[in-house]
Design a protein around this motif. Sequence first.
Motif, PDB file in Angstrom:
ATOM      1  N   ASP A 154     -23.166  17.024 -13.424  1.00  0.00           N
ATOM      2  CA  ASP A 154     -23.629  15.927 -14.206  1.00  0.00           C
ATOM      3  C   ASP A 154     -24.422  16.300 -15.723  1.00  0.00           C
ATOM      4  N   TYR A 155     -23.951  17.163 -16.508  1.00  0.00           N
ATOM      5  CA  TYR A 155     -24.144  18.423 -17.242  1.00  0.00           C
ATOM      6  C   TYR A 155     -23.746  17.415 -18.686  1.00  0.00           C
ATOM      7  N   LEU A 156     -22.067  16.770 -18.669  1.00  0.00           N
ATOM      8  CA  LEU A 156     -22.401  15.889 -20.145  1.00  0.00           C
ATOM      9  C   LEU A 156     -23.506  14.627 -20.113  1.00  0.00           C
ATOM     10  N   LEU A 157     -23.407  14.063 -18.812  1.00  0.00           N
ATOM     11  CA  LEU A 157     -24.128  13.101 -18.710  1.00  0.00           C
ATOM     12  C   LEU A 157     -25.868  13.285 -19.185  1.00  0.00           C
ATOM     13  N   LEU A 158     -26.879  14.693 -18.323  1.00  0.00           N
ATOM     14  CA  LEU A 158     -27.402  14.868 -19.409  1.00  0.00           C
ATOM     15  C   LEU A 158     -27.145  14.377 -21.260  1.00  0.00           C
ATOM     16  N   VAL A 159     -26.308  15.738 -21.634  1.00  0.00           N
ATOM     17  CA  VAL A 159     -26.959  15.690 -23.036  1.00  0.00           C
ATOM     18  C   VAL A 159     -26.350  14.103 -23.662  1.00  0.00           C
ATOM     19  N   MET A 160     -25.606  13.046 -22.985  1.00  0.00           N
ATOM     20  CA  MET A 160     -25.662  12.183 -23.233  1.00  0.00           C
ATOM     21  C   MET A 160     -26.324  10.823 -23.669  1.00  0.00           C
ATOM     22  N   GLU A 161     -27.385  11.680 -22.114  1.00  0.00           N
ATOM     23  CA  GLU A 161     -28.729  10.460 -22.130  1.00  0.00           C
ATOM     24  C   GLU A 161     -30.175  10.736 -22.355  1.00  0.00           C
ATOM     25  N   GLY A 162     -30.170  11.847 -23.142  1.00  0.00           N
ATOM     26  CA  GLY A 162     -30.447  12.878 -24.301  1.00  0.00           C
ATOM     27  C   GLY A 162     -32.078  12.519 -23.053  1.00  0.00           C
ATOM     28  N   THR A 163     -32.388  12.979 -21.881  1.00  0.00           N
ATOM     29  CA  THR A 163     -32.744  12.828 -21.151  1.00  0.00           C
ATOM     30  C   THR A 163     -33.860  14.359 -21.610  1.00  0.00           C
ATOM     31  N   ASP A 164     -35.544  13.770 -21.298  1.00  0.00           N
ATOM     32  CA  ASP A 164     -36.477  14.614 -22.066  1.00  0.00           C
ATOM     33  C   ASP A 164     -36.959  15.212 -20.390  1.00  0.00           C
ATOM     34  N   ASP A 165     -36.633  15.777 -19.405  1.00  0.00           N
ATOM     35  CA  ASP A 165     -37.436  16.089 -17.603  1.00  0.00           C
ATOM     36  C   ASP A 165     -37.129  17.388 -18.058  1.00  0.00           C
ATOM     37  N   GLY A 166     -36.787  18.325 -18.901  1.00  0.00           N
ATOM     38  CA  GLY A 166     -36.577  19.677 -18.574  1.00  0.00           C
ATOM     39  C   GLY A 166     -37.938  20.191 -18.623  1.00  0.00           C
ATOM     40  N   ARG A 167     -37.526  22.172 -17.904  1.00  0.00           N
ATOM     41  CA  ARG A 167     -38.868  22.094 -17.955  1.00  0.00           C
ATOM     42  C   ARG A 167     -38.130  23.904 -18.251  1.00  0.00           C
ATOM     43  N   LEU A 168     -39.479  24.756 -19.137  1.00  0.00           N
ATOM     44  CA  LEU A 168     -39.481  26.116 -18.565  1.00  0.00           C
ATOM     45  C   LEU A 168     -40.540  26.537 -17.975  1.00  0.00           C
ATOM     46  N   LEU A 169     -40.333  27.137 -17.155  1.00  0.00           N
ATOM     47  CA  LEU A 169     -41.109  27.719 -15.724  1.00  0.00           C
ATOM     48  C   LEU A 169     -41.084  29.307 -15.787  1.00  0.00           C
ATOM     49  N   GLU A 170     -41.910  30.013 -15.143  1.00  0.00           N
ATOM     50  CA  GLU A 170     -42.595  31.310 -15.189  1.00  0.00           C
ATOM     51  C   GLU A 170     -42.366  31.563 -14.180  1.00  0.00           C
ATOM     52  N   TYR A 171     -41.981  31.894 -13.327  1.00  0.00           N
ATOM     53  CA  TYR A 171     -42.096  32.716 -11.858  1.00  0.00           C
ATOM     54  C   TYR A 171     -43.167  34.013 -11.592  1.00  0.00           C
ATOM     55  N   ASP A 172     -43.981  34.425 -11.276  1.00  0.00           N
ATOM     56  CA  ASP A 172     -44.813  35.903 -10.639  1.00  0.00           C
ATOM     57  C   ASP A 172     -44.257  36.808  -9.281  1.00  0.00           C
ATOM     58  N   THR A 173     -43.800  37.561  -9.085  1.00  0.00           N
ATOM     59  CA  THR A 173     -43.218  38.156  -8.232  1.00  0.00           C
ATOM     60  C   THR A 173     -43.855  38.434  -7.190  1.00  0.00           C
ATOM     61  N   GLU A 174     -44.997  38.203  -7.870  1.00  0.00           N
ATOM     62  CA  GLU A 174     -46.358  38.860  -7.026  1.00  0.00           C
ATOM     63  C   GLU A 174     -46.451  38.531  -6.070  1.00  0.00           C
ATOM     64  N   THR A 175     -47.483  37.395  -7.447  1.00  0.00           N
ATOM     65  CA  THR A 175     -48.249  36.538  -6.563  1.00  0.00           C
ATOM     66  C   THR A 175     -47.774  35.050  -6.067  1.00  0.00           C
ATOM     67  N   LYS A 176     -46.231  35.418  -6.108  1.00  0.00           N
ATOM     68  CA  LYS A 176     -44.956  33.969  -5.387  1.00  0.00           C
ATOM     69  C   LYS A 176     -45.756  32.929  -6.675  1.00  0.00           C
ATOM     70  N   GLU A 177     -46.007  32.794  -7.288  1.00  0.00           N
ATOM     71  CA  GLU A 177     -46.515  31.370  -8.383  1.00  0.00           C
ATOM     72  C   GLU A 177     -45.552  30.934  -8.875  1.00  0.00           C
ATOM     73  N   VAL A 178     -45.454  29.354  -9.130  1.00  0.00           N
ATOM     74  CA  VAL A 178     -44.328  29.436 -10.327  1.00  0.00           C
ATOM     75  C   VAL A 178     -45.233  28.514 -11.532  1.00  0.00           C
TER      76      VAL A 178
END
Length: 345
Positions: A154-178
């Motif tokens: 649905d990438y085109l719908l996402l672009v056209m709607e301009g939804t602002d629910d995206g995120r940048l996340l960090e995953y720690d491979t040792e602690t398994k925390e996000v």
Amino acid sequence: MSEADGLRQRRPLRPQVVTDNGQAPEAKDGSSFSGRVFRVTFLMLAVSLTIPLLGAMLLLDSPIDPQPLSFKEPPLLLGVLQPNTKLQQAERLFENQLIGPESIANIGGEVKLLISSETPIEGRKMSFVNDLTITQDGRKIYFTDSSSKWQRRDYLLLVMEGTDDGRLLEYDTETKEVKVLLDQLRFPNGVQLSPAEDFVLVAETTMARIRRFYLSGLMKGGADLFVENLPGFPDNIRPSSSGGYWVSMATIRSNPGFSMLDFLSERPYIKRMIFKLFSQETVMKFVPRYSLVLELSDSGAFRRSLHDPDGQVASYISEVHEHDGHLYLGSFRAPFLCRLSLQSV
């Protein structure tokens, strides 16, 4: 017989000239009748098409609920951004053997699941996990979840709607925390660590810009704009051998020219109407196939640009991966990879 009668009888007859004047009224009447028939037929056809169209516009639900967005005037395609055909020098690899080879990576060893998209992160599931970048020691993985609402198809719908629910996340491979580093992004897409790993870049596709999140130093935990008002809508970001970054763009913002997405950004009612009547695939047919690759300096300045104005060779470019003097070009739609020698450009 009188002399006058004799002269009257000897008078020669005038030749009769036959013209269309006598038939003109009949022809005129026929033409008028044909014109009336045409107008009535055209009117009936217009009504028969307009009524269902209006009904569809009123009764059908739109799959998107867009909000108005504001953009600056796109940068002029001059100087470093001057259009060229350098991408058309690329060669196609594995043509018709691949389906949308969006990203390119060197892989080996086993594959294992680190985190499921079904696992809620701060109360929200990940619906559109997109790109990632890994620290040199392998401990931290930075990745984007482009939307909690829309999926990849649905990438085109996402672009056209301009939804602002995206995120940048960090995953720690040792602690398994996000943990969430940035939220309320509009289609966060490509992500790339800096060479010193002191910040991470994330392409915010819908807004034609790249954000920067600081991982260390005085600005640690803060964010700013690395570059804004790009000449196209950025996809993935990858390092260049010059110390800067390659940014791929499958759709540009023409200036001079017409940018459909810029035009529609402040007209959400048109967006609703379009997606009430047409599918994503149909709408994509009206998007110009202009591919653009941009090299940025380490500070975000435009260094050089490579173009395929008609998408004749390199189409729907989503990633640029530099390796051994060549650029390998991925695509989210094309059935092939492209390889371009840097010596030729």
